[in-house]
Design an enzyme around this catalytic site. Structure first.
Site, mmCIF file in Angstrom:
data_model
loop_
_atom_site.group_PDB
_atom_site.id
_atom_site.type_symbol
_atom_site.label_atom_id
_atom_site.label_comp_id
_atom_site.label_asym_id
_atom_site.label_seq_id
_atom_site.Cartn_x
_atom_site.Cartn_y
_atom_site.Cartn_z
ATOM 1 N N LYS A 28 1.359 -1.255 0.170
ATOM 2 C CA LYS A 28 -0.249 0.214 -0.111
ATOM 3 C C LYS A 28 0.954 1.300 0.192
ATOM 4 C CE LYS A 28 -2.575 2.576 3.630
ATOM 5 N NZ LYS A 28 -2.101 3.851 3.938
ATOM 6 N N ASN A 29 1.732 1.401 0.426
ATOM 7 C CA ASN A 29 2.671 2.882 0.717
ATOM 8 C C ASN A 29 3.510 3.254 -0.129
ATOM 9 O OD1 ASN A 29 1.372 3.369 3.299
ATOM 10 N ND2 ASN A 29 3.570 2.197 4.799
ATOM 11 N N CYS A 126 -4.995 8.860 8.869
ATOM 12 C CA CYS A 126 -5.148 8.767 10.556
ATOM 13 C C CYS A 126 -4.859 9.951 11.554
ATOM 14 C CB CYS A 126 -4.775 7.423 10.674
ATOM 15 S SG CYS A 126 -5.453 6.231 9.537
ATOM 16 N N ARG A 131 1.854 14.992 11.680
ATOM 17 C CA ARG A 131 2.034 14.808 10.971
ATOM 18 C C ARG A 131 2.296 15.827 9.916
ATOM 19 N NH1 ARG A 131 0.077 8.916 8.536
ATOM 20 N NH2 ARG A 131 -2.002 9.836 7.972
ATOM 21 N N ASP A 320 3.875 0.639 12.492
ATOM 22 C CA ASP A 320 2.973 -0.244 11.946
ATOM 23 C C ASP A 320 3.089 -1.366 12.172
ATOM 24 O OD1 ASP A 320 1.655 2.291 10.428
ATOM 25 O OD2 ASP A 320 3.303 2.130 9.287
ATOM 26 N N ARG A 428 -8.989 0.310 3.478
ATOM 27 C CA ARG A 428 -8.109 1.767 3.605
ATOM 28 C C ARG A 428 -6.399 0.873 2.366
ATOM 29 N NH1 ARG A 428 -6.077 5.948 6.470
ATOM 30 N NH2 ARG A 428 -4.290 5.817 4.259
#
Length: 447
Positions: A28-29, A126, A131, A320, A428
């Site tokens: 995903k990243n 999130c 951030r 994560d 997501r």
């Protein structure tokens, strides 16, 4: 909890070990960033093994708003990007489509190169700690961009084009590193970035950009040097597998005393996780069969061991990975210590685990490791977990993507039937998680 529709609520009948196999696809990243990188190319690009997740839908929509034609190829997970007609998008449409995503900021560099203009809506994401986009905005200004605040966001222009810059990040931010890479590759001259993030997904993005014709050197000590080029072409790329999802399923196998083979998982990207997994008492086995390999994770029986764990930027223990592993640590004998050094508010999810019978205390101090930038500040960023704890069912509301999957693991490990609200957040970043759970023998249903 009446505001959730049936598709946003998962009923979980816990207490059964997860057994079986599943497959993880492109990270995903990386995938969402590679999709944005396609805008830089003057010829079409192809990305393989793209997971069917909400983030991909958001980026696809943003690309289409900017005139990129996104089509599916013959292979499952194959996407094509035709960038021959890139154009400016309507501000209101960007705001509506982006929702809580932070992806729009990464469009800035590519759009400035292609159109001379970009727009950033007010950003979400999130709620796990600061951030800030300050890194991004300052970097764009260093490249020669002009940033003006508007009622709905920020208008960014490059009246004199973009030029290389010498930059140093105060913290090796993944997002800021991606921003600088996507901007520097077509900026005139040389860009030097110090204190850069060097996560596997960053290196994979560099591989994508190099395929497009970029000249990027990765030096020692977190220094990346980018030689700007006037033109980039498209790419064909198969992304690295999702190491976050792979670790999440590994932790789920451990927490539920199960046995799960994660096809596609790769040892090289997960060495730090595998070390801790072994220290806790889990067992794993690597299958290196080309195209078919993966990692098998299982609970070998007996008691799990308490550990001290500290998150960090790569090559440290990934932030994560922290939440799913904490669920497994509630089943370990003794006192485990967690020191979160990447996001200052990432331990908020532990309150729900305590509601289920866990014993977790959070602290402001830097416990069990070296002092970090959150020390002596009012952030509960360390935790002590006393175990083993018998988890029981509860109604849970998902606060963010990674904590949400951890709540799901806790519900699977608990005795009784839990209802997990807000599971669309999990979509997501986790492809078909309900189908994968059913394939592992879990008893779950939507609604």
């Amino acid at each position: 909890m009446t505001n959730y529709d049936a598709g946003d609520v998962l009923t979980v009948h816990g207490g059964a070990p997860l057994n079986g196999e599943l497959r993880v696809r492109g990270a995903k990243n990386l995938v969402s960033k590679a999709m944005v990188a396609a805008v830089l190319g003057e010829t079409p690009s192809t990305l393989f093994d793209v997971p069917a997740i909400r983030d991909v839908e958001v980026v696809t929509g943003l690309l289409e708003l900017h005139g990129v034609k996104v089509t599916r190829g013959p292979l499952d997970g194959e996407l094509h990007f035709d960038t021959s007609d890139v154009e400016s998008a309507n501000v209101d449409e960007i705001n509506v489509h982006a929702g809580s995503s932070r992806i729009p900021i990464l469009f800035c560099g590519p759009l400035l190169h292609r159109l001379g203009h970009a727009f950033i809506p007010d950003l979400g994401g999130c709620n796990i700690g600061g951030r800030p986009i300050d890194f991004h905005i300052q970097a764009l200004r260093e490249f020669g961009a002009v940033v003006e605040k508007s009622e709905k966001g920020m208008d960014i222009t490059a009246p004199n084009g973009l030029h290389g810059a010498k930059l140093e990040l105060p913290y090796p931010s993944v997002g800021a590193t991606e921003q600088i890479l996507l901007t520097a590759v077509r900026a005139e001259g040389v860009t030097e970035l110090r204190n850069a993030a060097v996560e596997p997904e960053i290196i994979d993005l560099i591989c994508v950009l190099q395929k497009m014709g970029a000249i990027i050197k990765v030096h020692t000590d977190r220094v990346i040097e980018i030689q700007g080029v006037p033109r980039l072409t498209g790419y064909k790329h198969r992304p690295i597998p999702d190491r976050i999802e792979a670790a999440s399923w590994g932790a789920a196998a451990l927490a539920t005393r199960g046995d799960v083979f994660v096809r596609g998982a790769r040892q090289a990207d997960m060495m730090t996780f595998l070390n801790l997994f072994t220290s806790v008492g889990g067992a794993f086995e690597i299958d290196d069969t080309p195209g078919e390999g993966g990692i098998r994770f299982w609970h070998p029986g007996g008691e799990l061991n308490a550990v001290a764990m500290e998150t960090d930027v790569h090559p440290g223990f990934m932030t994560d990975w922290q939440q799913p592993m904490v669920v497994a640590l509630t089943q370990a004998r003794g006192l485990s210590i967690v020191h979160e050094t990447v996001y200052e508010r990432r331990l908020g999810y532990t309150a729900a685990l305590n509601q289920m019978g866990a014993t977790i205390q959070t602290y402001r101090e830097c416990l069990g490791g070296t002092p970090c930038r959150f020390g002596r500040r009012n952030f509960m960023h360390s935790a002590v977990i006393a175990g083993p704890s018998k988890l029981h069912a509860a109604d849970l509301v998902i606060p963010d993507l990674r904590a949400g999957f951890s709540h799901l693991i806790a519900a699977l490990a608990a005795e009784g039937t839990s209802r997990v609200y807000g599971v669309k957040l999990i979509q997501r970043g986790y492809e078909d998680f309900e189908g994968k759970l059913n394939g592992l023998g879990a008893h779950v249903e939507l609604g």
